[in-house]
Structure formats: structure tokens, C-alpha cells
Design a protein around this motif. Structure first.
Motif, PDB file in Angstrom:
ATOM      1  N   UNK A   1      72.330  16.031  -9.718  1.00  0.00           N
ATOM      2  CA  UNK A   1      73.047  15.097 -10.582  1.00  0.00           C
ATOM      3  C   UNK A   1      72.030  14.412 -11.486  1.00  0.00           C
ATOM      4  N   UNK A   2      72.473  14.076 -12.677  1.00  0.00           N
ATOM      5  CA  UNK A   2      71.572  13.415 -13.631  1.00  0.00           C
ATOM      6  C   UNK A   2      71.046  12.114 -13.024  1.00  0.00           C
ATOM      7  N   UNK A   3      71.891  11.454 -12.270  1.00  0.00           N
ATOM      8  CA  UNK A   3      71.495  10.195 -11.629  1.00  0.00           C
ATOM      9  C   UNK A   3      70.348  10.438 -10.645  1.00  0.00           C
ATOM     10  N   UNK A   4      70.469  11.538  -9.907  1.00  0.00           N
ATOM     11  CA  UNK A   4      69.423  11.881  -8.941  1.00  0.00           C
ATOM     12  C   UNK A   4      68.098  12.184  -9.653  1.00  0.00           C
ATOM     13  N   UNK A   5      68.172  12.936 -10.745  1.00  0.00           N
ATOM     14  CA  UNK A   5      66.940  13.208 -11.507  1.00  0.00           C
ATOM     15  C   UNK A   5      66.330  11.902 -12.012  1.00  0.00           C
ATOM     16  N   UNK A   6      67.189  11.004 -12.420  1.00  0.00           N
ATOM     17  CA  UNK A   6      66.733   9.711 -12.903  1.00  0.00           C
ATOM     18  C   UNK A   6      65.942   8.980 -11.819  1.00  0.00           C
ATOM     19  N   UNK A   7      66.487   8.992 -10.608  1.00  0.00           N
ATOM     20  CA  UNK A   7      65.806   8.318  -9.503  1.00  0.00           C
ATOM     21  C   UNK A   7      64.469   8.981  -9.186  1.00  0.00           C
ATOM     22  N   UNK A   8      64.449  10.313  -9.289  1.00  0.00           N
ATOM     23  CA  UNK A   8      63.212  11.027  -8.970  1.00  0.00           C
ATOM     24  C   UNK A   8      62.140  10.750 -10.029  1.00  0.00           C
ATOM     25  N   UNK A   9      62.537  10.712 -11.306  1.00  0.00           N
ATOM     26  CA  UNK A   9      61.550  10.369 -12.340  1.00  0.00           C
ATOM     27  C   UNK A   9      61.008   8.953 -12.120  1.00  0.00           C
ATOM     28  N   UNK A  10      61.909   8.071 -11.714  1.00  0.00           N
ATOM     29  CA  UNK A  10      61.473   6.711 -11.427  1.00  0.00           C
ATOM     30  C   UNK A  10      60.483   6.702 -10.265  1.00  0.00           C
ATOM     31  N   UNK A  11      60.785   7.555  -9.288  1.00  0.00           N
ATOM     32  CA  UNK A  11      59.920   7.658  -8.109  1.00  0.00           C
ATOM     33  C   UNK A  11      58.513   8.159  -8.505  1.00  0.00           C
ATOM     34  N   UNK A  12      58.453   9.066  -9.476  1.00  0.00           N
ATOM     35  CA  UNK A  12      57.131   9.519  -9.941  1.00  0.00           C
ATOM     36  C   UNK A  12      56.350   8.320 -10.482  1.00  0.00           C
ATOM     37  N   UNK A  13      57.048   7.485 -11.247  1.00  0.00           N
ATOM     38  CA  UNK A  13      56.391   6.302 -11.814  1.00  0.00           C
ATOM     39  C   UNK A  13      55.872   5.403 -10.697  1.00  0.00           C
ATOM     40  N   UNK A  14      56.685   5.250  -9.658  1.00  0.00           N
ATOM     41  CA  UNK A  14      56.249   4.430  -8.517  1.00  0.00           C
ATOM     42  C   UNK A  14      54.973   4.987  -7.898  1.00  0.00           C
ATOM     43  N   UNK A  15      54.940   6.315  -7.758  1.00  0.00           N
ATOM     44  CA  UNK A  15      53.754   6.936  -7.152  1.00  0.00           C
ATOM     45  C   UNK A  15      52.524   6.743  -8.040  1.00  0.00           C
ATOM     46  N   UNK A  16      52.734   6.805  -9.353  1.00  0.00           N
ATOM     47  CA  UNK A  16      51.614   6.595 -10.265  1.00  0.00           C
ATOM     48  C   UNK A  16      51.096   5.159 -10.179  1.00  0.00           C
ATOM     49  N   UNK A  17      52.042   4.256 -10.091  1.00  0.00           N
ATOM     50  CA  UNK A  17      51.664   2.834  -9.990  1.00  0.00           C
ATOM     51  C   UNK A  17      50.748   2.643  -8.777  1.00  0.00           C
ATOM     52  N   UNK A  18      51.106   3.277  -7.668  1.00  0.00           N
ATOM     53  CA  UNK A  18      50.306   3.152  -6.442  1.00  0.00           C
ATOM     54  C   UNK A  18      48.918   3.772  -6.560  1.00  0.00           C
ATOM     55  N   UNK A  19      48.801   4.736  -7.465  1.00  0.00           N
ATOM     56  CA  UNK A  19      47.503   5.415  -7.614  1.00  0.00           C
ATOM     57  C   UNK A  19      46.793   4.976  -8.898  1.00  0.00           C
ATOM     58  N   UNK A  20      47.254   3.872  -9.442  1.00  0.00           N
ATOM     59  CA  UNK A  20      46.739   3.404 -10.729  1.00  0.00           C
ATOM     60  C   UNK A  20      45.207   3.398 -10.773  1.00  0.00           C
ATOM     61  N   UNK A  21      44.615   2.810  -9.726  1.00  0.00           N
ATOM     62  CA  UNK A  21      43.148   2.663  -9.702  1.00  0.00           C
ATOM     63  C   UNK A  21      42.474   4.036  -9.759  1.00  0.00           C
ATOM     64  N   UNK A  22      43.051   4.982  -9.030  1.00  0.00           N
ATOM     65  CA  UNK A  22      42.463   6.331  -9.020  1.00  0.00           C
ATOM     66  C   UNK A  22      42.505   6.970 -10.408  1.00  0.00           C
ATOM     67  N   UNK A  23      43.647   6.852 -11.075  1.00  0.00           N
ATOM     68  CA  UNK A  23      43.758   7.417 -12.431  1.00  0.00           C
ATOM     69  C   UNK A  23      42.761   6.750 -13.382  1.00  0.00           C
ATOM     70  N   UNK A  24      42.660   5.421 -13.275  1.00  0.00           N
ATOM     71  CA  UNK A  24      41.748   4.689 -14.171  1.00  0.00           C
ATOM     72  C   UNK A  24      40.309   5.153 -13.920  1.00  0.00           C
ATOM     73  N   UNK A  25      39.943   5.252 -12.646  1.00  0.00           N
ATOM     74  CA  UNK A  25      38.586   5.709 -12.310  1.00  0.00           C
ATOM     75  C   UNK A  25      38.322   7.096 -12.892  1.00  0.00           C
TER      76      UNK A  25
END
Lengths: 293, 484
Positions: free
Chosen positions: A66-90
Motif C-alpha cells: 500500500x502507498x501508506x506502507x511505502x510512506x512509512x518505510x521511507x520515513x523509517x529510512x530517515x529515522x535510521x539515517x538520523x541514528x547514524x548521522x554521526x557516522x555519515x558526517x564522519x
């Protein structure tokens, strides 16, 4: 005694797994200071083909979510990136980006994912239509994902260029094979790790590191790739892409955008990788029993 | 009973009157608002495929003519058309629609004479739809900002358009109307076998007072089309035709800034489920494959019938096929007219012999086929496989292949197992099943419990190797604009 740092093995990402390249080859890009970034997989044509197979396999399931489900999953990717922010910056800093720029590139990437997450279940409300045909039929058009998309970000950025193309491509239900930046491959593999932990089904995004001049042609000429997202301005590459579209009517979309511009995101990047499907059905027209009372 | 055997149930001939139709002996090119002789001084014949007789001489445009036409189009774009308000542009397009409606009967008759299609179709489908297409897009000309939320809309410039012979005037309308509404100017090339209605349309456009150079019509063969595709000052190529030529065009414009939309071939599945209203479905099968002699890119050329009703459907289909009237396109009783050209007839015959060689079983209707002209009896093939050549390749004629399936999933797989993805038909009484199928079929147009319906408001175009871009409706505007 000082603790010995554990170094990371950077691998490619195919079908939700992290294999090494089937070719067993590697390359060692360096930053501006001459420091080695790591032994990076030098993916082969065969890896490109394996990635396309994985993307095709994942397509049906992802498109049918469902489009709604894809929406939640894309949001979840953002959450995972937020958690790894320091690693990406490094990693960005290690690859030669200034601290300030690295910080804003990562933040922009996360915000862009959230922007596209929000679009998933709204695309058809804006781009779909009910068409008032003259005959006694109900007729409507919806957008659907095109299929497997080859994603070729501009090699000059490690993260934002990749996210700016991958997010709109997968938002509508496409799957993709992504060629990482040759000179700055680190963030793309860390991004793959974020994907692997964010409910994105394996195969929806596949990421290959290596030489663009080795991988671009096999990807662009692959008969089971439906569309290409290309960022850049290399005349020879663009000509090859255009010509390859003649093989199986690939949809080729070329961009020369500055992805660090906050406005470089919109619905049309999504619909560039969509098809319009129109459905007709007769309306029973008995006559007489109308609601004109 | 014995007496009844002598009764003839044949229809008496009812040919359309052609006395009111004006066809000139010779047609020139329409460039910069004038009818001009071709640089080559060469002309070719357009013939009636139902009689094989010459109808008129047609100017053979070459590179120089195309260059003149593109210059005229560029000049008209820069100096007039791009500066005109959308509302005024729209009024010109409305005018063209009205003039076409006034001359609809003449256009229909000429269309049937030149293309071989039955007058019933040109009169009731092609010409009204063509008029309506202009009328529909006229209204968009001053409302474009509503079609593309959050963006500013700009025209592209000069559009080069190449159209096929199967729906000559309708395809001209599909190309010209949206391009004008969005503010582009045009160089269009009609197909070499069917140039007459395009030249009639040029006369109508001339009569409408449309500024010189906004629409230019250059007749000729493939090399004329290639000159348009390869011209440096063309911003957009819109092509309808075969996938083979579409790919050549893609290659030719590789590395240029030219935008393209391509409406190409198809091998569309028409799926009959066991709970379908079978008599209606049979009508849909007939309309799907024999409409316009099967010269339809979205023709329902692959019939997929659920196994439980296959025998019954095939029996009903054969019986219904027997009632088809094949013959004079100008006869109002005719269902199936003439094959458009000798070349196309040869292609159809080639595929039919391949079908037989590959072991398929052929059934043709028993009616008399006219001796003169190019005709082909409606044909179905059973005992075919997914891998049969006649199942995989587009025949573009009145030839249907029949396959069976057991489950809905099998039907979807068979339908989607094609390089093409233009259209599909679904016949079932169950709503949820319709939506399951229509969602999963990879095709740009899905007809549920109907087939081969068209409307200016309805987007048309394919997935995969059936091309890209849409024509018709709001989505059809996209092909002729750039967004800022």
C-alpha cells in the motif's frame, strides 16, 4: 594501552544481502590528503546483472505494497539515517567534505527522505484523474511505477545525490540499481546498511561500488531495466544512455541539479518514473431511474 | 423449410455517395500558409486499397522542403504563436474543430476511400473523435497552469510529428491539437498511403485563418520523416508507428536536446473469465481484433479464455465472425474494409503462413472476399503457445490468436509476458476481480467489459516497448511542455 580500532569492510548491496563482488576485485580510492578510504568492491558486469535480477524480483511486491506502507518505510529510512548521522558526517569529512557541509548534507538527506515519504500516498490524488468521456463509461487514470530503474547519481557527492534520486524512484513503487560515487563510495554502503534495517524489502534498492565506465553500459543496455535516472553532464555518457533507450524503449531522465538546494525536490521527480494507466468500464444506463428529484 | 433455403440473407449494397466529395488531382505541400510545389518536383500516387485505383498525386517532400517547413514553423513560433495569449490560441483551435465538424461527412468518405476502412467507422469513430480532440484541447490552451500544479508551463518550440496510416485524420488530430494548445508550432508528415485527409485538414486549417507557418504539412515517405527527425531546429518529435521505427528514431535523436513521445506497437491481451457475460464478451473480441481490419496498435490480438468456457466462447466467436461483412469500405453495411496497402497485406499473409508452419490451427470466415483491391478474411488461430511467433509479434491485421488459462494468475502472467504493454481487455462480472486484474496488468489502457474505446479526455499510451508518453486528456499535455 590505546584500543585498536575495528575497521569496516565495505561491501556491495544486492537483494538485501551484502556480498562481495563476484569478481573478487577491489579498488582503493583516496581522499585529497592521500589517505586510503578502504578496499572498495570493484563490482563487475555480472554484479550489475545480479542486481537487476534482484530488483526485478522485488518489484512486484514493492509496487503492490500500500502507498501508506511505502510512506512509512521511507520515513523509517530517515529515522535510521538520523541514528547514524554521526557516522555519515564522519565519512563525508573523511572523503574530503568540510565539517559544516557534511552536517548540512546529512540533514538535507534525512529531510529529503521525509519529504518523499509524505508523497507516497498522495501521488495519485494529485496526478490521477477521473476523465469525463462522452460515452457511457467510467474512466480514470492512475500513475503506476515504471519498473526497474537504473540510478546513476552525480559522482561528485557521496550521499545527497544518491538520496535525491533513490527516494523519488522508490516512492511510487519502483525498484532500483544504484551506482555509487566512484571517488566517494563510503556513504552509499553505509546507506545500504541503514536500508537493511529499515523494513525496505531486499532488492528494492541495490547498490554497487566500482568504476562507472565499467558498470554504466551494462546497466543502461540491460533489457530488463525500464528506466534510468542520470545526474550529470558528460556528453558521451548521455549519448550512450539515449542510444541504449532504443534497445527496449527505456525511459531516460537526465538531471543537472544542485541537490543541496532545498527546493530540488518535488512530485515531478516521482512522476518521471511513473506510467499512466487508464481504465474504462461501462456504466449501465437504463434510463428513467435518475436522481433528479 | 425447403423454400427458406432459397432466401438470400445478404444485405443489398448501400454505398456511400461520393458525389459531394472533392478530391483534387494533385496535392502540394502546405508550408508557411501556402500550398507549394515540392523542391524535388516529384509526386507519388495515393491509391484506394479497395480498388487499387489511383486517387491523387501527392507531393514528395524532401530535406529542402522539410527545412523550409521548419523555418516557417520557427518563424511563426518566435513571432506569432508563442506571443499569442492562450485564450486566442484556443479560439483558433475551436475554429478548426468547428470547420471539421461542418465537413465531417466529406472527411469520412475520403478517409474510407484512401485508407480502406469501413465508412461506418470513419463516420462514427475516426472523424467525430478527431473533431472532438480539437474541441477538447482548445479549452486547455488558457488553463495550462491548472494541469501542472506548482509549476510554470512553457511551450517547447517546433514539434515534428510523424503519423501512421491506420487512423490518418484521428492521429493528425491527436498530434496537432495538444501541440497547438500548448503553444508549439508544427511540421507534420502524414503516412504515404493515407495523405488525403491530412491535406484536407491542411485546407481546413488554412480556411480557419491560423497564422501562416503554425501548422505545416509535408507529405512523403520514410526519408521525409527522417529529415524531420534529424533537423537541428526541431525541439520535439512525436511519432506514432511501429516499435521498429520508434527505436530508429530514439537512436537518431540520441545526445540531442529533442524531446520525444512514441506511440508504438502492441500485442494486447483480451482476457475472458468464466463468469463473463459471454455474448457481450464475444462482441468485445470481435471489436477488439476486427475493428479497422485489425490495423490498431491496441488491438486485442491475443485472446485469453478461461479453460472452462473456452469451447463455448470459440464456438460463439466463430458463429459471430460468419456474420461479418467484408467488402467495399464505402458500403454502410461493411464491417471489415480493405487492408491498407499491398505491403501490409503481404505482412499479414507472411504471419499467417508462419502460424500454419508452426502448427497452429487456422479458421477463416467463409464470406466472399472482393477480387480487386487488398482484402483479408477475418482469421483466428487456435493451438498456439506463448512462444508462437504469431502470439509474440504484432501482425497488424484481422488475425486473432486464442490461448486458454486456468487461474487468474496464469492469465495475468500470460498477458504480461510480452515486450509490449499498450492495452488489455478484461471480461468478468465480478468487480473485485476486475480491479485485481486491471491493477496487475502492465498496460497503459485497460478496457474492462469493453474494448477499443477512445475519447479525447482519456489518456492513451503504453508501457514497456509500446512507447512512452500519453496522448489525450490532461496527461497528454505533458508531451508538449516544459515545466519551470
Amino acid at each position: 594501552m590505546e584500543r585498536l580500532e575495528v575497521l569496516k569492510t565495505y561491501k556491495i548491496y544486492i537483494g538485501g544481502k551484502f556480498p562481495r563482488t563476484e569478481s573478487g576485485r577491489y579498488y582503493t580510492p583516496e581522499n585529497k590528503k592521500g589517505e586510503q578510504l578502504g578496499n572498495i568492491c570493484l563490482a563487475s558486469r555480472k554484479d550489475v546483472r545480479n542486481a537487476v535480477v534482484a530488483a526485478r524480483k522485488a518489484f512486484g511486491g514493492w509496487a503492490e505494497r500500500s502507498a501508506f506502507n511505502r510512506s512509512q518505510i521511507l520515513y523509517r529510512i530517515a529515522e535510521m539515517l538520523e541514528g547514524r548521522k554521526a557516522q555519515f558526517i564522519d565519512e563525508l569529512i573523511f572523503q574530503g567534505v568540510s565539517h559544516k557541509e557534511a552536517n548540512s548534507e546529512v540533514e538535507m538527506s534525512i529531510d529529503r527522505l521525509i519529504y518523499y515519504a509524505g508523497w507516497c500516498d498522495k501521488i495519485n490524488q494529485v496526478m490521477g484523474s477521473v476523465n469525463p468521456v462522452s460515452s457511457s463509461h467510467f474512466n480514470f487514470s492512475v500513475t503506476e511505477p515504471t519498473g526497474v530503474v537504473g540510478v546513476v547519481p552525480d559522482g561528485s557527492s557521496s550521499l545527497i545525490g544518491l538520496i535525491s534520486l533513490v527516494a523519488p524512484v522508490i516512492a511510487s513503487g519502483n525498484t532500483c540499481v544504484v551506482l555509487s560515487s566512484e571517488a566517494m563510495p563510503l556513504c552509499s554502503i553505509t546507506f545500504a546498511e541503514a536500508l537493511a534495517t529499515s523494513d525496505v524489502p531486499g532488492g528494492v534498492v541495490n547498490i554497487l561500488t566500482g568504476m562507472r565506465n565499467e558498470m554504466l553500459q551494462p546497466l543502461a543496455t540491460h533489457m530488463d531495466v525500464n528506466a534510468m535516472a542520470y545526474a550529470g553532464n558528460k556528453t558521451e555518457e548521455i549519448k550512450m544512455l539515449d542510444e541504449s533507450s532504443a534497445l527496449n524503449l527505456k525511459r531516460i531522465n537526465k538531471y543537472q541539479e544542485n541537490w543541496m538546494n532545498r527546493d530540488m525536490q518535488d512530485l515531478y521527480f516521482i512522476t518521471d518514473f511513473c506510467e499512466v494507466k487508464t481504465t474504462w468500464h461501462p456504466i449501465e444506463n437504463i434510463g428513467g431511474a435518475t436522481s433528479n428529484y | 423449410m425447403a423454400k427458406e433455403k432459397n432466401i438470400s440473407w445478404d444485405y443489398s449494397p448501400a454505398p456511400e455517395n461520393t458525389s459531394h466529395v472533392k478530391v483534387k488531382e494533385r496535392y502540394e505541400l502546405y508550408i508557411d500558409g501556402k500550398f507549394v510545389k515540392p523542391e524535388s518536383a516529384k509526386y507519388f500516387d495515393t491509391v484506394s486499397p479497395s480498388t487499387g485505383k489511383k486517387l491523387a498525386s501527392i507531393a514528395y517532400g524532401n530535406e529542402k522542403d522539410v527545412d523550409k517547413a521548419v523555418k516557417a514553423a520557427r518563424n511563426a513560433y518566435v513571432n506569432i504563436w508563442s506571443k499569442m495569449s492562450g485564450a486566442e490560441r484556443g479560439k483558433y483551435i475551436y475554429r478548426i474543430a468547428r470547420l471539421m465538424q461542418e465537413r465531417a461527412r466529406e472527411l469520412s468518405v475520403i478517409e474510407s476511400m484512401d485508407s480502406g476502412k469501413a465508412i461506418r467507422e470513419s463516420r462514427d469513430v475516426d472523424v467525430p473523435l478527431a473533431c472532438n480532440h480539437f474541441f477538447y484541447y482548445a479549452g486547455w490552451a488558457d488553463k495550462l497552469e491548472y494541469a501542472f500544479p506548482n509549476r510554470k508551463v512553457e511551450s517547447l518550440g517546433v514539434a515534428g510529428q510523424i503519423i501512421p496510416w491506420n487512423f490518418p485524420i484521428l492521429m493528425a488530430a491527436w498530434k496537432i491539437a495538444p501541440a497547438l494548445a500548448t503553444g508549439n508550432t508544427i511540421v507534420i508528415k502524414p503516412a504515404e498511403t493515407t495523405p488525403l485527409t491530412a491535406m484536407k485538414l491542411a485546407e481546413i486549417i488554412h480556411d480557419s485563418g491560423l497564422p501562416a507557418g503554425v501548422v505545416n504539412v509535408v507529405t512523403g515517405y520514410g526519408d521525409t520523416g527522417a529529415a524531420i527527425v534529424n533537423h537541428n531546429d526541431v525541439d520535439k518529435i512525436a511519432f506514432t508507428g511501429s516499435t521498429g521505427v520508434g527505436k530508429i528514431i530514439q537512436k537518431a535523436i540520441a545526445g540531442t536536446k529533442k524531446k520525444a513521445t512514441l506511440e508504438l506497437g502492441g500485442k494486447s491481451a483480451n482476457i475472458i473469465l468464466e463468469d463473463a457475460p459471454l455474448d457481450q464478451a464475444v462482441e468485445g473480441i470481435i471489436n477488439g481484433i476486427f475493428f479497422n481490419q485489425g490495423h490498431v496498435c491496441c488491438a486485442g490480438s491475443r485472446l485469453l479464455v478461461q479453460e472452462s468456457v473456452a469451447d463455448k466462447v470459440i464456438r460463439k466467436l466463430k458463429r459471430r465472425m460468419e456474420t461479418l461483412v467484408v467488402g467495399d469500405p464505402l458500403d454502410k453495411n461493411t464491417d471489415v474494409g480493405a487492408i491498407n496497402s499491398k505491403e501490409q497485406l503481404d505482412i499479414i499473409k507472411k504471419y499467417v503462413s508462419i502460424g500454419l508452419e508452426e502448427g497452429a490451427t487456422m479458421h477463416q470466415i467463409s464470406c466472399n472476399i472482393p477480387k480487386n483491391g487488398y482484402f483479408f478474411a477475418p482469421t483466428i488461430f487456435t493451438d498456439v503457445a506463448q512462444s508462437s511467433t504469431i502470439v509474440k509479434e504484432e501482425i497488424f491485421g484481422p488475425v486473432l490468436t486464442v490461448q486458454t488459462f486456468r487461474t487468474v494468475d496464469e492469465a495475468i502472467q500470460k498477458a504480461n509476458n510480452s515486450e509490449y504493454g499498450l492495452a488489455a481487455g478484461v471480461w468478468t462480472d465480478k468487480g473485485s476481480r476486475i480491479f485485481n486484474l486491471t491493477t496487475k496488468l502492465n498496460a497503459g489502457v485497460i478496457w474492462a467489459n469493453t474494448y477499443n474505446k477512445f475519447d479525447p479526455a482519456s489518456p492513451f499510451g503504453g508501457y514497456k516497448e509500446s512507447g512512452f508518453g500519453r496522448e489525450g486528456g490532461l496527461h497528454g499535455l505533458n508531451a508538449y511542455v516544459k515545466l519551470r
